[in-house]
Scaffold this motif. Structure first.
Motif, mmCIF file in Angstrom:
data_model
loop_
_atom_site.group_PDB
_atom_site.id
_atom_site.type_symbol
_atom_site.label_atom_id
_atom_site.label_comp_id
_atom_site.label_asym_id
_atom_site.label_seq_id
_atom_site.Cartn_x
_atom_site.Cartn_y
_atom_site.Cartn_z
ATOM 1 N N GLY A 182 21.361 35.147 41.311
ATOM 2 C CA GLY A 182 20.436 36.276 41.219
ATOM 3 C C GLY A 182 20.667 37.134 39.992
ATOM 4 O O GLY A 182 21.671 37.009 39.284
ATOM 5 N N ARG A 183 19.718 38.040 39.737
ATOM 6 C CA ARG A 183 19.771 38.878 38.543
ATOM 7 C C ARG A 183 21.016 39.745 38.473
ATOM 8 O O ARG A 183 21.478 40.100 37.388
ATOM 9 N N VAL B 249 32.762 40.140 30.609
ATOM 10 C CA VAL B 249 32.274 40.447 31.949
ATOM 11 C C VAL B 249 32.202 41.956 32.126
ATOM 12 O O VAL B 249 32.842 42.713 31.400
ATOM 13 N N ASN B 250 31.399 42.362 33.092
ATOM 14 C CA ASN B 250 31.340 43.767 33.464
ATOM 15 C C ASN B 250 31.865 43.884 34.890
ATOM 16 O O ASN B 250 31.282 43.329 35.824
ATOM 17 N N VAL B 251 32.987 44.568 35.038
ATOM 18 C CA VAL B 251 33.656 44.708 36.331
ATOM 19 C C VAL B 251 33.543 46.152 36.797
ATOM 20 O O VAL B 251 34.116 47.061 36.188
ATOM 21 N N SER B 252 32.745 46.370 37.825
ATOM 22 C CA SER B 252 32.544 47.716 38.379
ATOM 23 C C SER B 252 32.101 48.706 37.314
ATOM 24 O O SER B 252 32.535 49.864 37.291
ATOM 25 N N GLY B 253 31.233 48.248 36.387
ATOM 26 C CA GLY B 253 30.727 49.120 35.342
ATOM 27 C C GLY B 253 31.601 49.224 34.120
ATOM 28 O O GLY B 253 31.300 49.971 33.194
ATOM 29 N N ILE B 254 32.681 48.452 34.082
ATOM 30 C CA ILE B 254 33.634 48.510 32.969
ATOM 31 C C ILE B 254 33.609 47.182 32.215
ATOM 32 O O ILE B 254 33.823 46.115 32.801
ATOM 33 N N GLY C 297 31.421 36.055 41.949
ATOM 34 C CA GLY C 297 31.390 35.910 43.404
ATOM 35 C C GLY C 297 31.785 37.182 44.130
ATOM 36 O O GLY C 297 31.427 37.375 45.298
ATOM 37 N N ARG C 298 32.504 38.070 43.450
ATOM 38 C CA ARG C 298 32.918 39.344 44.046
ATOM 39 C C ARG C 298 31.946 40.475 43.716
ATOM 40 O O ARG C 298 32.244 41.640 43.964
ATOM 41 N N GLY C 299 30.823 40.120 43.102
ATOM 42 C CA GLY C 299 29.799 41.127 42.843
ATOM 43 C C GLY C 299 29.776 41.709 41.450
ATOM 44 O O GLY C 299 29.019 42.653 41.180
ATOM 45 N N HIS C 300 30.581 41.155 40.538
ATOM 46 C CA HIS C 300 30.599 41.643 39.161
ATOM 47 C C HIS C 300 29.647 40.812 38.302
ATOM 48 O O HIS C 300 29.003 39.889 38.800
ATOM 49 N N ARG C 301 29.568 41.109 37.002
ATOM 50 C CA ARG C 301 28.520 40.522 36.177
ATOM 51 C C ARG C 301 29.053 39.806 34.944
ATOM 52 O O ARG C 301 29.997 40.280 34.298
ATOM 53 N N LEU C 302 28.418 38.696 34.630
ATOM 54 C CA LEU C 302 28.700 37.973 33.397
ATOM 55 C C LEU C 302 27.858 38.557 32.269
ATOM 56 O O LEU C 302 26.690 38.881 32.452
ATOM 57 N N VAL C 303 28.476 38.678 31.087
ATOM 58 C CA VAL C 303 27.751 39.097 29.888
ATOM 59 C C VAL C 303 27.639 37.922 28.915
ATOM 60 O O VAL C 303 26.559 37.614 28.423
ATOM 61 N N ALA D 278 35.904 34.293 35.422
ATOM 62 C CA ALA D 278 34.625 34.988 35.398
ATOM 63 C C ALA D 278 33.765 34.577 36.588
ATOM 64 O O ALA D 278 33.090 35.410 37.200
ATOM 65 N N HIS D 279 33.810 33.290 36.942
ATOM 66 C CA HIS D 279 33.038 32.803 38.091
ATOM 67 C C HIS D 279 33.512 33.463 39.386
ATOM 68 O O HIS D 279 32.705 33.843 40.242
ATOM 69 N N THR D 280 34.802 33.623 39.523
ATOM 70 C CA THR D 280 35.347 34.295 40.705
ATOM 71 C C THR D 280 34.906 35.759 40.743
ATOM 72 O O THR D 280 34.550 36.287 41.805
#
Length: 309
Positions: A216-217, A142-147, A168-174, A163-165
Motif C-alpha cells: 500500500g501507499r 527509510v523513514n522511521v516514525s517520521g525520522i 512490515g512494522r509500519g515504516h516507509r521506504l524512500v 528495510a523490508h522488516t
C-alpha cells in the motif's frame, strides 16, 4: 546542479503564459523569488539580479494607478535586473504597458490563480530542491516514525532486508540501493530516490518488490530529511559494544554533518528494533534529553553521597 527553465515552472504549477511563449527556455539562476519594492523607485543602490519577480495585489494595484509611461518606467526598473520571468498572482489583470514592454525586452509574463504567498512558497521550495547540490550513494533510505535514516554497509550485509522488516512494522521506504542526497542548506540533507528505483526494493533470493503494490501507499515516501546515518557491520568479538558514547559521532555529506551510529550484526539480533530505538533516542535528544547523561549524573550523585558520608 540541474538547470531549471521558465518552461519547467510553467508546467509544474500550470501557469498561464501571457507573453513570451518563445522565451520559456530562459534559465532560472536564483533560488528565491522576489516582490518588487525598491525596484519601483527611480533611485536605489543595489537590487539582487536574476530573480523571478512576483507581482501581487499591492504591486498590481500600485501600477494600475500610473499612466502607461509611468508604468513602463517602473517595469523598466525591474527588467534591468534581468528577471527570467514575471509572475502575476491571483488572476489579476496585467497593468498598462506591461505586456508590450516585456515583449520588447523578451521577458515572459506568467499568471496564476494562486495568491502571492502561495506561489512564492511553492516556487521557492521547488527551485531550492531542483537547484540543490546533490550526490548519489550506495545505501538504503527509510523513514522511521517520521525520522529519515540512511542505512549503509557493504553489499550483502542486509540493508534491504532490514528495510523490508521496517516496512512490515509500519515504516516507509524512500530509496533502495541508490540514494540521492540533496543539500538544501548547511544543516539540511534530503534523501530521495533516482526515479528509476522509486518504490522498488531488491531482496536477495526473492527478487525485486514493488512495496506500494504489495503493502500500500503507506509503505513508501518520496523524500525525507536525513537525521541519522546508520552503518551495518559484521560483528567484532573484541569490540567494545556497550560504551555510553556520550560524544556523538558524525558522517559528513557535502559539508552537512549527520549523526552516525554503527550497528554490528549477529544472528538473532533484532536490527530493525535497534534502528527504531536509535530513531526514538535521537528524537529524545532533540527534545533535550539524554539517557547517557542522566545515567552519568546518577553515578556522580551516588559518588558524591558516598564521599559525604
Amino acid at each position: 546542479m540541474k538547470t531549471i527553465t521558465v518552461e519547467n515552472i510553467v508546467r509544474k504549477f500550470s501557469l498561464e503564459v501571457l507573453t513570451g511563449h518563445d522565451q520559456l527556455h530562459r534559465v532560472l539562476k536564483q533560488s528565491k523569488v522576489r516582490r518588487p519594492g525598491l525596484e519601483f523607485m527611480d533611485k536605489f543602490d543595489f537590487i539582487a539580479i536574476e530573480h523571478v519577480q512576483i507581482l501581487g495585489k499591492n504591486e498590481i494595484n500600485y501600477l494600475h494607478t500610473l499612466t502607461e509611461e509611468e508604468c513602463k518606467l517602473r517595469i523598466g526598473n525591474i527588467v534591468q535586473y534581468d528577471p527570467p520571468c514575471i509572475v502575476i498572482t491571483s488572476n489579476q489583470e496585467e497593468p498598462l504597458g506591461l505586456i508590450h514592454y516585456c515583449v520588447t525586452e523578451n521577458i515572459p509574463v506568467l499568471r496564476t490563480s494562486d495568491s502571492t504567498s502561495e506561489i512564492s512558497a511553492k516556487l521557492d521550495a521547488y527551485v531550492v530542491k531542483a537547484m540543490a547540490e546533490e550526490i548519489a550513494i550506495h545505501g538504503v533510505c527509510v523513514n522511521v516514525s517520521g525520522i529519515g535514516i540512511l542505512l549503509r554497509g557493504k553489499s550483502g550485509v542486509g540493508k534491504s532486508e532490514t528495510a523490508h522488516t521496517l516496512i512490515g512494522r509500519g515504516h516507509r521506504l524512500v530509496a533502495d540501493d541508490i540514494v540521492v542526497l540533496k543539500k538544501l542548506s548547511p544543516q539540511t540533507l534530503l534523501g530521495s530516490h533516482n526515479e528509476k528505483n522509486k518504490e522498488f526494493l531488491a531482496l536477495r533470493s526473492i527478487g525485486l518488490l514493488n512495496v506500494v503494490r504489495l503493502y500500500g501507499r503507506a509503505a513508501f515516501q518520496e523524500e525525507t530529511r536525513i537525521a541519522l546515518d546508520i552503518e551495518l557491520t559484521k560483528w567484532e568479538h573484541n569490540a567494545l559494544n556497550n560504551d555510553l558514547e556520550l560524544e556523538t559521532k558524525f558522517t559528513e555529506y557535502m559539508g552537512v554533518q549527520i549523526p552516525h551510529i554503527q550497528i554490528q550484526l549477529q544472528p538473532g539480533r533484532d536490527v530493525a528494533g535497534l534502528i527504531e530505538a536509535a530513531a526514538n533516542n535521537w528524537y529524545l535528544k532533540q527534545q533535550g534529553y539524554s539517557a547517557a547523561e542522566e545515567f552519568v549524573k546518577r553515578l556522580e550523585q551516588e559518588f558524591d553521597n558516598c564521599n559525604s558520608n
